[in-house]
Structures are given as C-alpha cells and as structure tokens.
Motif scaffolding. Sequence first.
Motif, PDB file in Angstrom:
ATOM      1  N   VAL A   1       0.854  -1.191   0.000  1.00  0.00           N
ATOM      2  CA  VAL A   1       0.000   0.000   0.000  1.00  0.00           C
ATOM      3  C   VAL A   1       0.884   1.233   0.000  1.00  0.00           C
ATOM      4  N   GLN A   2       0.456   2.238  -0.730  1.00  0.00           N
ATOM      5  CA  GLN A   2       1.141   3.527  -0.723  1.00  0.00           C
ATOM      6  C   GLN A   2       0.169   4.622  -0.311  1.00  0.00           C
ATOM      7  N   LEU A   3       0.670   5.563   0.481  1.00  0.00           N
ATOM      8  CA  LEU A   3      -0.084   6.751   0.845  1.00  0.00           C
ATOM      9  C   LEU A   3       0.645   7.947   0.253  1.00  0.00           C
ATOM     10  N   VAL A   4      -0.091   8.752  -0.496  1.00  0.00           N
ATOM     11  CA  VAL A   4       0.513   9.914  -1.143  1.00  0.00           C
ATOM     12  C   VAL A   4      -0.224  11.159  -0.691  1.00  0.00           C
TER      13      VAL A   4
ATOM     14  N   ILE B   1      -4.914  -0.644   7.712  1.00  0.00           N
ATOM     15  CA  ILE B   1      -5.601  -1.275   6.589  1.00  0.00           C
ATOM     16  C   ILE B   1      -5.667  -2.793   6.757  1.00  0.00           C
ATOM     17  N   TYR B   2      -6.833  -3.341   6.408  1.00  0.00           N
ATOM     18  CA  TYR B   2      -6.979  -4.787   6.269  1.00  0.00           C
ATOM     19  C   TYR B   2      -6.647  -5.151   4.820  1.00  0.00           C
ATOM     20  N   GLY B   3      -5.764  -6.108   4.641  1.00  0.00           N
ATOM     21  CA  GLY B   3      -5.360  -6.471   3.290  1.00  0.00           C
ATOM     22  C   GLY B   3      -6.249  -7.501   2.628  1.00  0.00           C
ATOM     23  N   THR B   4      -6.974  -8.293   3.429  1.00  0.00           N
ATOM     24  CA  THR B   4      -7.808  -9.351   2.865  1.00  0.00           C
ATOM     25  C   THR B   4      -9.164  -9.379   3.559  1.00  0.00           C
ATOM     26  N   TYR B   5     -10.104 -10.075   2.928  1.00  0.00           N
ATOM     27  CA  TYR B   5     -11.452 -10.211   3.495  1.00  0.00           C
ATOM     28  C   TYR B   5     -11.379 -10.952   4.827  1.00  0.00           C
TER      29      TYR B   5
ATOM     30  N   GLY C   1      -3.204   0.523  -3.734  1.00  0.00           N
ATOM     31  CA  GLY C   1      -2.554  -0.766  -3.569  1.00  0.00           C
ATOM     32  C   GLY C   1      -3.525  -1.824  -3.097  1.00  0.00           C
ATOM     33  N   LYS C   2      -2.982  -2.810  -2.368  1.00  0.00           N
ATOM     34  CA  LYS C   2      -3.771  -3.940  -1.906  1.00  0.00           C
ATOM     35  C   LYS C   2      -4.555  -3.542  -0.658  1.00  0.00           C
TER      36      LYS C   2
ATOM     37  N   ASP D   1     -10.824   5.961  -1.205  1.00  0.00           N
ATOM     38  CA  ASP D   1      -9.755   5.660  -0.227  1.00  0.00           C
ATOM     39  C   ASP D   1      -8.885   6.886   0.011  1.00  0.00           C
ATOM     40  N   MET D   2      -9.552   8.011   0.286  1.00  0.00           N
ATOM     41  CA  MET D   2      -8.834   9.260   0.529  1.00  0.00           C
ATOM     42  C   MET D   2      -9.242   9.853   1.871  1.00  0.00           C
ATOM     43  N   VAL D   3      -8.324  10.618   2.441  1.00  0.00           N
ATOM     44  CA  VAL D   3      -8.594  11.352   3.661  1.00  0.00           C
ATOM     45  C   VAL D   3      -8.111  12.784   3.459  1.00  0.00           C
ATOM     46  N   TYR D   4      -8.839  13.709   4.058  1.00  0.00           N
ATOM     47  CA  TYR D   4      -8.543  15.130   3.917  1.00  0.00           C
ATOM     48  C   TYR D   4      -8.391  15.757   5.292  1.00  0.00           C
ATOM     49  N   LEU D   5      -7.614  16.838   5.336  1.00  0.00           N
ATOM     50  CA  LEU D   5      -7.509  17.632   6.557  1.00  0.00           C
ATOM     51  C   LEU D   5      -7.674  19.085   6.172  1.00  0.00           C
ATOM     52  N   GLN D   6      -8.813  19.655   6.533  1.00  0.00           N
ATOM     53  CA  GLN D   6      -9.075  21.073   6.309  1.00  0.00           C
ATOM     54  C   GLN D   6      -8.538  21.825   7.510  1.00  0.00           C
ATOM     55  N   MET D   7      -7.608  22.743   7.254  1.00  0.00           N
ATOM     56  CA  MET D   7      -6.962  23.486   8.346  1.00  0.00           C
ATOM     57  C   MET D   7      -7.287  24.964   8.193  1.00  0.00           C
TER      58      MET D   7
END
Length: 126
Positions: free
Chosen positions: A2-5, A99-103, A26-27, A76-82
């Motif tokens: 998994v990547q977080l950008v 994150i959970y990778g599998t069911y 990612g996964k 799959d996004m998160v925001y921070l309003q400042m």
Amino acid sequence: QVQLVESGGGLVQPGGSLTLSCAATGKIFSIYAMGWYRQAPGKQRELVASIVTGSGTAYSDSVKGRFSISRDNAKDMVYLQMNNLKPEDTAVFYCNAQIYGTYLDYVEDVNQVTYWGQGTQVTVSS
C-alpha cells in the motif's frame, strides 16, 4: 503493498487555510482508520486528527475547532481542512492508515497493517 501519497502542503500566512489530501492505493480490502500526524523540528511526531470507520473522529486539543478531518471511502482518501493556521502549526504532516489487506483479516479483525505517507511540509509564517 500500500502507498499513501499526500498533497496540499505549502506556505501560508497566519490566519490562513490549507487543505491536505492523502490517497491510499494498492492492496486494500478495507480501511480501519486514517489520520494525520505532524512533526515539528526538534519535537516528537504527534497525532493531529483521526477518523475510524464507523466510530467518528478525534482531534488533538491544539487543533480542535480549527481543523476538520474527512474521508472519501469510495476513493480511499482522507482530507484535513486546516483553518485559522498559527505559526505553531508549522510541521511536516504525515498521513497514516490502518488497513486490512484481505477479506479474512477484515472479518476476523486481525492483521491490520499501519502505513505512512512521505510527509508534506506546512509552514505558517508572515
């Protein structure tokens, strides 16, 4: 994997506003929680805000009433309003996700993996 950008950091004057964004790719079967941490020079990394699936949000006392965290589950996004930024908010801000990778992991609520973004600089200065 998994990547977080992260994106959205920059220079802003005191009293100004910025919105940070973080995309997880990612996964990913399901995201348990996402959040924002920050680390100022010479200080430890600290939790700023978090959002847990089905449980709501939490904020550090120093940002309550000024910052707002939100998620777009479909992307799959998160925001921070400042808002009303202060010089003491100057720091590198990091996105965090559990994150959970599998069911199977999701159903049994096990094996959550924590991921970090690379960080984005927020500087509040006149």
